[in-house]
Design a protein around this motif. Structure first.
Motif, PDB file in Angstrom:
ATOM      1  N   ALA A 358       0.822  -1.210   0.000  1.00 29.64           N
ATOM      2  CA  ALA A 358       0.000   0.000   0.000  1.00 29.64           C
ATOM      3  C   ALA A 358       0.857   1.262   0.000  1.00 29.64           C
ATOM      4  N   HIS A 359       2.007   1.222   0.661  1.00 29.87           N
ATOM      5  CA  HIS A 359       2.877   2.404   0.722  1.00 29.87           C
ATOM      6  C   HIS A 359       3.469   2.742  -0.642  1.00 29.87           C
ATOM      7  N   ARG A 360       3.910   1.732  -1.387  1.00 24.98           N
ATOM      8  CA  ARG A 360       4.523   1.984  -2.690  1.00 24.98           C
ATOM      9  C   ARG A 360       3.499   1.960  -3.815  1.00 24.98           C
ATOM     10  N   GLY A 361       2.443   1.156  -3.672  1.00 30.79           N
ATOM     11  CA  GLY A 361       1.481   1.000  -4.746  1.00 30.79           C
ATOM     12  C   GLY A 361       2.065   0.192  -5.897  1.00 30.79           C
ATOM     13  N   ARG A 362       1.201  -0.234  -6.812  1.00 25.03           N
ATOM     14  CA  ARG A 362       1.686  -1.001  -7.945  1.00 25.03           C
ATOM     15  C   ARG A 362       2.720  -0.217  -8.748  1.00 25.03           C
ATOM     16  N   ASP A 363       2.459   1.066  -8.973  1.00 22.12           N
ATOM     17  CA  ASP A 363       3.377   1.864  -9.791  1.00 22.12           C
ATOM     18  C   ASP A 363       4.730   2.029  -9.117  1.00 22.12           C
ATOM     19  N   GLY A 364       4.733   2.239  -7.797  1.00 25.46           N
ATOM     20  CA  GLY A 364       6.000   2.379  -7.089  1.00 25.46           C
ATOM     21  C   GLY A 364       6.804   1.092  -7.101  1.00 25.46           C
ATOM     22  N   LEU A 365       6.127  -0.030  -6.907  1.00 30.60           N
ATOM     23  CA  LEU A 365       6.817  -1.322  -6.961  1.00 30.60           C
ATOM     24  C   LEU A 365       7.379  -1.581  -8.349  1.00 30.60           C
ATOM     25  N   ARG A 366       6.577  -1.258  -9.372  1.00 30.32           N
ATOM     26  CA  ARG A 366       7.047  -1.426 -10.751  1.00 30.32           C
ATOM     27  C   ARG A 366       8.299  -0.581 -10.993  1.00 30.32           C
ATOM     28  N   GLN A 367       8.297   0.633 -10.505  1.00 29.43           N
ATOM     29  CA  GLN A 367       9.446   1.520 -10.680  1.00 29.43           C
ATOM     30  C   GLN A 367      10.685   0.949  -9.987  1.00 29.43           C
ATOM     31  N   ASP A 368      10.514   0.453  -8.759  1.00 28.63           N
ATOM     32  CA  ASP A 368      11.652  -0.101  -8.016  1.00 28.63           C
ATOM     33  C   ASP A 368      12.234  -1.319  -8.719  1.00 28.63           C
ATOM     34  N   ILE A 369      11.359  -2.206  -9.174  1.00 26.60           N
ATOM     35  CA  ILE A 369      11.822  -3.437  -9.821  1.00 26.60           C
ATOM     36  C   ILE A 369      12.473  -3.130 -11.158  1.00 26.60           C
ATOM     37  N   ALA A 370      11.886  -2.210 -11.913  1.00 23.99           N
ATOM     38  CA  ALA A 370      12.471  -1.836 -13.205  1.00 23.99           C
ATOM     39  C   ALA A 370      13.849  -1.210 -13.015  1.00 23.99           C
ATOM     40  N   ARG A 371      14.026  -0.463 -11.935  1.00 26.23           N
ATOM     41  CA  ARG A 371      15.350   0.118 -11.681  1.00 26.23           C
ATOM     42  C   ARG A 371      16.371  -0.984 -11.404  1.00 26.23           C
ATOM     43  N   CYS A 372      15.979  -1.996 -10.634  1.00 25.26           N
ATOM     44  CA  CYS A 372      16.904  -3.091 -10.333  1.00 25.26           C
ATOM     45  C   CYS A 372      17.301  -3.850 -11.598  1.00 25.26           C
ATOM     46  N   THR A 373      16.335  -4.139 -12.478  1.00 26.56           N
ATOM     47  CA  THR A 373      16.675  -4.876 -13.694  1.00 26.56           C
ATOM     48  C   THR A 373      17.542  -4.025 -14.621  1.00 26.56           C
ATOM     49  N   ALA A 374      17.280  -2.712 -14.670  1.00 27.16           N
ATOM     50  CA  ALA A 374      18.110  -1.834 -15.501  1.00 27.16           C
ATOM     51  C   ALA A 374      19.535  -1.770 -14.960  1.00 27.16           C
ATOM     52  N   LEU A 375      19.673  -1.704 -13.638  1.00 31.29           N
ATOM     53  CA  LEU A 375      21.011  -1.704 -13.043  1.00 31.29           C
ATOM     54  C   LEU A 375      21.734  -3.020 -13.329  1.00 31.29           C
ATOM     55  N   ALA A 376      20.998  -4.123 -13.300  1.00 29.66           N
ATOM     56  CA  ALA A 376      21.624  -5.417 -13.593  1.00 29.66           C
ATOM     57  C   ALA A 376      22.133  -5.451 -15.031  1.00 29.66           C
ATOM     58  N   ARG A 377      21.328  -4.944 -15.953  1.00 27.46           N
ATOM     59  CA  ARG A 377      21.792  -4.915 -17.355  1.00 27.46           C
ATOM     60  C   ARG A 377      23.023  -4.016 -17.490  1.00 27.46           C
ATOM     61  N   LYS A 378      23.041  -2.910 -16.753  1.00 25.70           N
ATOM     62  CA  LYS A 378      24.203  -2.030 -16.780  1.00 25.70           C
ATOM     63  C   LYS A 378      25.435  -2.741 -16.224  1.00 25.70           C
ATOM     64  N   LEU A 379      25.248  -3.470 -15.123  1.00 28.61           N
ATOM     65  CA  LEU A 379      26.376  -4.214 -14.560  1.00 28.61           C
ATOM     66  C   LEU A 379      26.869  -5.251 -15.557  1.00 28.61           C
ATOM     67  N   GLY A 380      25.945  -5.922 -16.253  1.00 29.63           N
ATOM     68  CA  GLY A 380      26.351  -6.881 -17.276  1.00 29.63           C
ATOM     69  C   GLY A 380      27.188  -6.231 -18.357  1.00 29.63           C
ATOM     70  N   GLU A 381      26.805  -5.020 -18.755  1.00 24.24           N
ATOM     71  CA  GLU A 381      27.582  -4.289 -19.769  1.00 24.24           C
ATOM     72  C   GLU A 381      28.969  -3.936 -19.241  1.00 24.24           C
ATOM     73  N   LEU A 382      29.047  -3.513 -17.982  1.00 23.87           N
ATOM     74  CA  LEU A 382      30.345  -3.157 -17.404  1.00 23.87           C
ATOM     75  C   LEU A 382      31.263  -4.380 -17.331  1.00 23.87           C
ATOM     76  N   VAL A 383      30.689  -5.529 -16.953  1.00 23.61           N
ATOM     77  CA  VAL A 383      31.486  -6.760 -16.898  1.00 23.61           C
ATOM     78  C   VAL A 383      31.969  -7.138 -18.293  1.00 23.61           C
ATOM     79  N   ALA A 384      31.063  -7.112 -19.272  1.00 21.64           N
ATOM     80  CA  ALA A 384      31.408  -7.532 -20.630  1.00 21.64           C
ATOM     81  C   ALA A 384      32.483  -6.657 -21.251  1.00 21.64           C
ATOM     82  N   SER A 385      32.564  -5.406 -20.823  1.00 22.29           N
ATOM     83  CA  SER A 385      33.544  -4.479 -21.404  1.00 22.29           C
ATOM     84  C   SER A 385      34.866  -4.459 -20.646  1.00 22.29           C
ATOM     85  N   ASP A 386      34.975  -5.246 -19.590  1.00 21.53           N
ATOM     86  CA  ASP A 386      36.177  -5.246 -18.752  1.00 21.53           C
ATOM     87  C   ASP A 386      37.032  -6.457 -19.113  1.00 21.53           C
TER      88      ASP A 386
END
Length: 474
Positions: A358-386
């Motif tokens: 109730a505190h975050r709502g569906r939209d807030g949860l979606r935003q939090d989860i999407a940020r985590c997956t985007a960060l993971a893809r970014k980390l994958g890119e950083l690893v692949a380029s190292d």
């Protein structure tokens, strides 16, 4: 104790917790406990006399809070343990003050649990008939609940009442998993009398996902041998790499073969909220059961898992047992929660789930989860380029599997280095990462569940991995 005494102590506890949470990002993520502090906790004598609350709070602040697991920190990338949601922290206090048994009856916690189970099902797009789910201690217990229902359905279809007669009247029941399936499935199979020997490991494709053709071949071999295939377990995000199995063809095969399809969504099922990866979950709604953990990606304070089933009658047929002293003529058609699982006395888990969602709502949860997956893809890119690092699997959810290349090392020596790296990184205190095996190779795995993590934290993670590798090789 007077109400005013408790109020004073409660305010002090709130200040203690607030300061702890506020100071976390500036502290080491984790450090080994001082030997004296560890001994003090282990060997503390049983007190003969009570202590005042302010004294207890001081001891907690001195002896407990300075030594966390680390999972509240934005640079904690280990296992699948989230930071606690603030709303859930507060609700936990209120729930413990009420302290009901959520087995059944007409009180707030029971109705709130019905609501939050429905909310969880809606978040991941799983069909939720009334009574088709309950909160548990975690996915390990939810898996036992779901697999017990699968076992009992298979027995009834074979003309056996397994609750009365046990498994002796049946041919061996066979289930199918992959090498990346969580160990709680094997534990459930062993506890339910199925036996791990009858839990087949099906090959995966190069993407780490269950191969439906291999599943079909395994089922056909077991049927020809006179065994009784009854269960397939798919993953909505494996612990090792975050891989999501192809639900549509697996569901087609299970429907054709009469198998119960169970999905382990402990960590990854909530990824369906992120539009960027939601297509990976197509067909999840066709499963017979789904186990998942609000105390993972949603940040509900531990403990809280959830078992969801398409057919509520399967759970009730498996577990309902109502002795005369628990009869409730006003319970309605759904009965009590204790008829749908193994627990009779059940804690008030629903309030912290309700508050967190109730505190975050569906939209807030979606935003939090999407940020985590985007960060993971970014980390994958950083690893692949190292050049010093190697990405071992496609980033499908929010887990990144990688390893150190360690020029000049290969084979067992390279594996040994990568096996030692996680602990070496942890001891340095600036980030926390864990390890695992992927196939035959040792690896590091970073799990991103904290929306407060930044790209700078990702860069620091890789810098610490490389620095620890240099120290180990020096």
């Amino acid at each position: 104790m007077t109400a005013e005494d408790f109020r004073t102590s409660a305010h002090a506890a709130a200040d203690l917790v607030t300061d702890y949470l506020a100071e976390l990002p500036a502290r080491p993520v984790w450090q080994p406990m001082d030997e004296a502090a560890r001994t003090a906790l282990l060997d503390g004598p049983l007190p003969a006399e009570g202590r005042p609350l302010d004294d207890l709070l001081a001891a907690i602040g001195r002896d407990v809070l300075p030594y966390p697991m680390g999972n509240g920190h934005p640079r904690f990338f280990g296992w699948v343990n989230s930071a606690p949601a603030p709303a859930g922290v507060l609700a936990t206090l209120v729930a413990s003050a009420m302290n009901p048994s959520s087995a059944g009856g007409d009180h707030a916690d029971v109705h709130l649990e019905r609501a939050v189970v429905r909310w969880i099902a809606e978040l991941v797009g799983f069909p939720h008939p009334a009574g088709g789910g309950l909160l548990t201690s975690g996915t390990s217990m939810a898996t036992i609940v779901c697999l017990a229902a699968a076992r009992d359905r298979a027995a009834r279809r074979a003309g056996v009442d397994v609750r009365a007669d046990g498994l002796a009247a049946l041919p061996p029941l066979v289930g199918y998993v992959t090498g990346e399936t969580h160990s709680c499935v094997r534990k459930a199979a062993e506890l339910l009398g199925l036996g791990s020997r009858h839990l087949r490991t099906v090959a995966t494709g190069p993407d780490g996902r269950l191969d439906p053709a291999e599943l079909r071949a395994a089922i056909e071999r077991d049927r020809a041998a006179g065994l009784l295939p009854f269960l397939a377990v798919a993953s909505a995000g494996t612990v090792g790499t975050g891989a999501v199995d192809p639900f549509e063809p697996i569901a087609d095969l299970c429907a054709e073969q009469g198998l119960w399809l169970h999905v382990d969504g402990a960590y990854g099922a909530f990824g369906r909220l992120d539009p960027a990866i939601a297509p990976r979950y197509a067909g999840l709604e066709r499963a017979d059961s789904l186990a998942l953990d609000p105390h993972k990606w949603l940040g509900v304070p531990v403990d809280c898992g959830c078992a969801l089933v398409r057919d509520a009658g399967e759970l009730r047929a498996t577990f309902s047992l109502v002795p005369s002293y628990l009869r409730d003529e006003t319970a309605g058609s759904l009965g009590w929660f204790s008829e749908y699982g193994t627990e009779q006395t059940r804690p008030f888990r629903a309030l912290k789930v309700w508050a967190t969602i109730a505190h975050r709502g569906r939209d807030g949860l979606r935003q939090d989860i999407a940020r985590c997956t985007a960060l993971a893809r970014k980390l994958g890119e950083l690893v692949a380029s190292d050049e010093e690092l190697e990405l071992l699997a496609e980033v499908q959810t929010s887990i990144v599997a990688f390893r150190h290349r360690a020029p000049g090392l290969d084979g067992p020596a390279l594996d040994a280095l990568n096996r030692e790296l996680p602990a070496a990184v942890q001891r340095r205190g600036r980030v926390f990462v864990t390890g695992a095996r992927l196939g035959e190779r040792e690896m590091l795995r970073a799990c991103l569940l904290n929306a407060a993590t930044t790209e700078d934290d990702l860069r620091l993670l890789l810098a610490e991995v490389k620095a620890a590798a240099r120290e180990l090789r020096s």
